[in-house]
Design a protein around this motif. Sequence first.
Motif, PDB file in Angstrom:
ATOM      1  N   GLU A  15       9.524  68.655 -34.903  1.00 30.03           N
ATOM      2  CA  GLU A  15       8.820  67.856 -35.908  1.00 30.03           C
ATOM      3  C   GLU A  15       9.075  66.359 -35.743  1.00 30.03           C
ATOM      4  OE1 GLU A  15      10.101  69.355 -39.643  1.00 30.03           O
ATOM      5  OE2 GLU A  15       9.093  71.267 -39.399  1.00 30.03           O
ATOM      6  N   LEU A  16      10.225  66.006 -35.179  1.00 28.83           N
ATOM      7  CA  LEU A  16      10.608  64.596 -35.121  1.00 28.83           C
ATOM      8  C   LEU A  16      10.331  63.921 -33.787  1.00 28.83           C
ATOM      9  CD1 LEU A  16      14.000  64.695 -37.052  1.00 28.83           C
ATOM     10  CD2 LEU A  16      11.789  63.936 -37.870  1.00 28.83           C
ATOM     11  N   TRP A  17      10.017  64.661 -32.732  1.00 27.71           N
ATOM     12  CA  TRP A  17       9.851  64.022 -31.433  1.00 27.71           C
ATOM     13  C   TRP A  17       8.705  63.016 -31.399  1.00 27.71           C
ATOM     14  CZ3 TRP A  17       5.714  63.999 -28.217  1.00 27.71           C
ATOM     15  CH2 TRP A  17       4.733  64.976 -28.408  1.00 27.71           C
ATOM     16  N   PRO A  18       7.596  63.212 -32.117  1.00 25.50           N
ATOM     17  CA  PRO A  18       6.562  62.157 -32.073  1.00 25.50           C
ATOM     18  C   PRO A  18       7.048  60.822 -32.634  1.00 25.50           C
ATOM     19  CG  PRO A  18       5.640  64.199 -32.923  1.00 25.50           C
ATOM     20  CD  PRO A  18       7.106  64.384 -32.845  1.00 25.50           C
ATOM     21  N   ILE A  19       7.875  60.872 -33.654  1.00 23.55           N
ATOM     22  CA  ILE A  19       8.406  59.635 -34.240  1.00 23.55           C
ATOM     23  C   ILE A  19       9.357  58.968 -33.258  1.00 23.55           C
ATOM     24  CG2 ILE A  19       9.813  58.691 -36.115  1.00 23.55           C
ATOM     25  CD1 ILE A  19       8.665  60.932 -37.876  1.00 23.55           C
ATOM     26  N   ALA A  20      10.194  59.767 -32.587  1.00 25.26           N
ATOM     27  CA  ALA A  20      11.121  59.209 -31.600  1.00 25.26           C
ATOM     28  C   ALA A  20      10.354  58.569 -30.446  1.00 25.26           C
ATOM     29  CB  ALA A  20      12.059  60.302 -31.088  1.00 25.26           C
ATOM     30  N   VAL A  21       9.314  59.227 -29.960  1.00 21.43           N
ATOM     31  CA  VAL A  21       8.494  58.668 -28.881  1.00 21.43           C
ATOM     32  C   VAL A  21       7.827  57.382 -29.351  1.00 21.43           C
ATOM     33  CG1 VAL A  21       6.428  59.060 -27.477  1.00 21.43           C
ATOM     34  CG2 VAL A  21       8.137  60.866 -27.718  1.00 21.43           C
ATOM     35  N   TYR A  22       7.346  57.369 -30.567  1.00 21.90           N
ATOM     36  CA  TYR A  22       6.711  56.170 -31.126  1.00 21.90           C
ATOM     37  C   TYR A  22       7.674  54.988 -31.099  1.00 21.90           C
ATOM     38  CZ  TYR A  22       4.931  52.974 -34.660  1.00 21.90           C
ATOM     39  OH  TYR A  22       4.509  51.854 -35.325  1.00 21.90           O
ATOM     40  N   VAL A  24      10.382  54.570 -29.245  1.00 25.24           N
ATOM     41  CA  VAL A  24      10.706  54.194 -27.866  1.00 25.24           C
ATOM     42  C   VAL A  24       9.568  53.366 -27.277  1.00 25.24           C
ATOM     43  CG1 VAL A  24      11.067  55.101 -25.537  1.00 25.24           C
ATOM     44  CG2 VAL A  24      12.294  56.103 -27.461  1.00 25.24           C
ATOM     45  N   VAL A  25       8.320  53.814 -27.463  1.00 22.08           N
ATOM     46  CA  VAL A  25       7.170  53.055 -26.968  1.00 22.08           C
ATOM     47  C   VAL A  25       7.108  51.695 -27.653  1.00 22.08           C
ATOM     48  CG1 VAL A  25       4.642  52.998 -26.912  1.00 22.08           C
ATOM     49  CG2 VAL A  25       5.856  55.086 -26.291  1.00 22.08           C
ATOM     50  N   LEU A  27       9.642  49.896 -28.828  1.00 18.88           N
ATOM     51  CA  LEU A  27      10.681  49.037 -28.260  1.00 18.88           C
ATOM     52  C   LEU A  27      10.297  48.544 -26.867  1.00 18.88           C
ATOM     53  CD1 LEU A  27      13.927  50.865 -29.431  1.00 18.88           C
ATOM     54  CD2 LEU A  27      13.043  48.658 -30.198  1.00 18.88           C
ATOM     55  N   ILE A  28       9.678  49.411 -26.056  1.00 19.84           N
ATOM     56  CA  ILE A  28       9.244  49.002 -24.722  1.00 19.84           C
ATOM     57  C   ILE A  28       8.159  47.929 -24.825  1.00 19.84           C
ATOM     58  CG2 ILE A  28       8.042  49.798 -22.642  1.00 19.84           C
ATOM     59  CD1 ILE A  28       9.578  52.463 -22.992  1.00 19.84           C
ATOM     60  N   MET A  29       7.208  48.122 -25.731  1.00 21.71           N
ATOM     61  CA  MET A  29       6.151  47.124 -25.905  1.00 21.71           C
ATOM     62  C   MET A  29       6.714  45.795 -26.410  1.00 21.71           C
ATOM     63  SD  MET A  29       3.013  49.384 -27.451  1.00 21.71           S
ATOM     64  CE  MET A  29       2.153  47.936 -27.988  1.00 21.71           C
ATOM     65  N   LEU A  30       7.663  45.857 -27.338  1.00 20.97           N
ATOM     66  CA  LEU A  30       8.282  44.645 -27.866  1.00 20.97           C
ATOM     67  C   LEU A  30       9.009  43.894 -26.762  1.00 20.97           C
ATOM     68  CD1 LEU A  30       9.061  42.889 -30.312  1.00 20.97           C
ATOM     69  CD2 LEU A  30      11.032  44.375 -30.586  1.00 20.97           C
ATOM     70  N   ALA A  31       9.798  44.608 -25.979  1.00 19.38           N
ATOM     71  CA  ALA A  31      10.515  43.963 -24.875  1.00 19.38           C
ATOM     72  C   ALA A  31       9.527  43.392 -23.863  1.00 19.38           C
ATOM     73  CB  ALA A  31      11.449  44.966 -24.211  1.00 19.38           C
ATOM     74  N   GLY A  32       8.453  44.108 -23.583  1.00 21.38           N
ATOM     75  CA  GLY A  32       7.447  43.620 -22.645  1.00 21.38           C
ATOM     76  C   GLY A  32       6.768  42.351 -23.139  1.00 21.38           C
ATOM     77  N   MET A  33       6.416  42.301 -24.431  1.00 22.11           N
ATOM     78  CA  MET A  33       5.777  41.107 -24.977  1.00 22.11           C
ATOM     79  C   MET A  33       6.717  39.908 -24.962  1.00 22.11           C
ATOM     80  SD  MET A  33       3.309  42.366 -28.055  1.00 22.11           S
ATOM     81  CE  MET A  33       4.368  43.594 -28.792  1.00 22.11           C
TER      82      MET A  33
END
Length: 147
Positions: A15-22, A24-25, A27-33
Amino acid sequence: MAQVAAAEVTTNWSELWPIAVYFVVLLIMLAGMLLLSWLLGPKTNRRHTHTPYESGVIATEKPRTRFTNHFFLYAIFFVIFDLETIFLFAWVIAFDEVGLAGFIEASIFIFILLAALVYVWRIGALELKRKHRPPRQVFLSASEREN
Protein backbone atom coordinates in the motif's frame (compact mmCIF):
# COMPACT_ATOMS: atom_id res chain seq x y z
CA MET A 1 1.96 -15.72 14.57
CA ALA A 2 5.12 -14.78 12.69
CA GLN A 3 3.41 -15.52 9.39
CA VAL A 4 0.56 -13.13 10.25
CA ALA A 5 3.04 -10.34 11.09
CA ALA A 6 4.94 -10.97 7.86
CA ALA A 7 1.68 -10.85 5.91
CA GLU A 8 0.79 -7.51 7.55
CA VAL A 9 4.20 -6.05 6.67
CA THR A 10 3.79 -7.21 3.06
CA THR A 11 0.31 -5.69 2.92
CA ASN A 12 1.54 -2.40 4.38
CA TRP A 13 4.43 -2.24 1.91
CA SER A 14 2.17 -2.95 -1.03
CA GLU A 15 0.00 0.00 0.00
CA LEU A 16 2.87 2.38 0.72
CA TRP A 17 5.29 1.77 -2.16
CA PRO A 18 3.65 4.32 -4.50
CA ILE A 19 4.16 7.05 -1.90
CA ALA A 20 7.79 6.00 -1.38
CA VAL A 21 8.41 6.05 -5.15
CA TYR A 22 6.75 9.46 -5.36
CA PHE A 23 9.08 10.92 -2.73
CA VAL A 24 12.17 9.39 -4.32
CA VAL A 25 11.20 10.79 -7.74
CA LEU A 26 10.44 14.14 -6.08
CA LEU A 27 13.89 14.26 -4.45
CA ILE A 28 15.59 13.34 -7.74
CA MET A 29 13.68 16.06 -9.59
CA LEU A 30 14.49 18.61 -6.88
CA ALA A 31 18.19 17.78 -6.98
CA GLY A 32 18.13 17.89 -10.78
CA MET A 33 16.47 21.33 -10.86
CA LEU A 34 18.93 22.72 -8.32
CA LEU A 35 21.86 21.30 -10.29
CA LEU A 36 20.54 22.68 -13.59
CA SER A 37 19.97 26.14 -12.14
CA TRP A 38 23.49 26.12 -10.74
CA LEU A 39 24.99 24.97 -14.06
CA LEU A 40 22.90 27.14 -16.39
CA GLY A 41 22.38 30.18 -14.17
CA PRO A 42 24.32 33.44 -14.50
CA LYS A 43 27.63 33.62 -12.71
CA THR A 44 28.15 37.37 -12.53
CA ASN A 45 29.50 39.11 -9.46
CA ARG A 46 29.25 42.77 -10.36
CA ARG A 47 28.66 45.74 -8.12
CA HIS A 48 24.84 45.69 -8.53
CA THR A 49 24.42 41.92 -8.31
CA HIS A 50 23.66 41.95 -4.59
CA THR A 51 21.93 45.36 -4.46
CA PRO A 52 18.35 45.05 -3.18
CA TYR A 53 15.59 46.51 -5.31
CA GLU A 54 11.83 46.51 -5.27
CA SER A 55 9.66 46.35 -8.35
CA GLY A 56 12.68 46.98 -10.54
CA VAL A 57 13.55 50.24 -8.80
CA ILE A 58 17.02 50.33 -7.27
CA ALA A 59 17.09 51.86 -3.80
CA THR A 60 19.26 54.98 -3.71
CA GLU A 61 18.95 55.80 -0.03
CA LYS A 62 17.79 54.30 3.25
CA PRO A 63 14.05 53.90 3.82
CA ARG A 64 12.37 56.94 5.31
CA THR A 65 9.60 55.21 7.22
CA ARG A 66 9.42 52.58 9.87
CA PHE A 67 6.49 50.22 9.98
CA THR A 68 4.70 49.57 13.25
CA ASN A 69 3.65 46.15 14.50
CA HIS A 70 0.13 46.68 13.13
CA PHE A 71 1.47 46.31 9.62
CA PHE A 72 2.72 42.83 10.46
CA LEU A 73 -0.51 41.92 12.27
CA TYR A 74 -2.38 42.30 9.00
CA ALA A 75 0.01 39.83 7.38
CA ILE A 76 -0.38 37.34 10.24
CA PHE A 77 -4.18 37.59 10.16
CA PHE A 78 -4.15 37.06 6.41
CA VAL A 79 -2.03 33.93 6.72
CA ILE A 80 -4.21 32.53 9.50
CA PHE A 81 -7.51 33.09 7.73
CA ASP A 82 -6.08 32.02 4.38
CA LEU A 83 -4.89 28.76 5.93
CA GLU A 84 -8.35 28.15 7.30
CA THR A 85 -9.80 28.33 3.80
CA ILE A 86 -7.56 25.42 2.83
CA PHE A 87 -9.22 23.31 5.53
CA LEU A 88 -12.65 24.34 4.29
CA PHE A 89 -11.65 23.53 0.71
CA ALA A 90 -10.69 20.00 1.78
CA TRP A 91 -14.07 19.68 3.51
CA VAL A 92 -15.88 20.76 0.33
CA ILE A 93 -14.04 18.13 -1.70
CA ALA A 94 -15.04 15.38 0.75
CA PHE A 95 -18.58 16.73 1.28
CA ASP A 96 -20.36 13.56 0.10
CA GLU A 97 -18.25 11.25 2.28
CA VAL A 98 -18.46 13.19 5.54
CA GLY A 99 -22.24 13.59 5.59
CA LEU A 100 -24.15 15.43 8.30
CA ALA A 101 -21.44 14.97 10.94
CA GLY A 102 -18.90 16.66 8.67
CA PHE A 103 -21.34 19.48 7.97
CA ILE A 104 -21.82 20.07 11.70
CA GLU A 105 -18.06 20.02 12.31
CA ALA A 106 -17.45 22.46 9.46
CA SER A 107 -20.20 24.73 10.79
CA ILE A 108 -18.58 24.75 14.23
CA PHE A 109 -15.24 25.48 12.59
CA ILE A 110 -16.68 28.41 10.63
CA PHE A 111 -18.41 29.72 13.75
CA ILE A 112 -15.11 29.67 15.67
CA LEU A 113 -13.44 31.52 12.77
CA LEU A 114 -16.19 34.15 12.77
CA ALA A 115 -15.93 34.52 16.55
CA ALA A 116 -12.16 35.02 16.24
CA LEU A 117 -12.66 37.59 13.50
CA VAL A 118 -15.24 39.49 15.59
CA TYR A 119 -12.89 39.37 18.59
CA VAL A 120 -9.96 40.70 16.57
CA TRP A 121 -12.18 43.42 15.14
CA ARG A 122 -13.61 44.38 18.57
CA ILE A 123 -10.20 44.75 20.24
CA GLY A 124 -9.17 47.08 17.41
CA ALA A 125 -6.44 44.92 15.94
CA LEU A 126 -7.70 45.60 12.42
CA GLU A 127 -7.55 49.37 12.80
CA LEU A 128 -4.39 51.17 11.83
CA LYS A 129 -4.11 53.37 14.91
CA ARG A 130 -0.86 55.07 14.05
CA LYS A 131 0.58 56.11 10.74
CA HIS A 132 4.02 54.87 9.82
CA ARG A 133 6.60 56.39 12.06
CA PRO A 134 9.44 58.44 10.59
CA PRO A 135 13.02 57.25 11.13
CA ARG A 136 14.40 57.40 14.62
CA GLN A 137 16.67 60.36 13.80
CA VAL A 138 13.66 62.68 13.67
CA PHE A 139 12.93 62.01 17.34
CA LEU A 140 16.44 62.86 18.46
CA SER A 141 17.10 66.42 19.48
CA ALA A 142 19.77 68.50 17.75
CA SER A 143 22.23 68.07 20.65
CA GLU A 144 21.82 64.27 20.60
CA ARG A 145 22.44 64.15 16.82
CA GLU A 146 25.75 66.00 17.21
CA ASN A 147 27.02 63.44 19.73
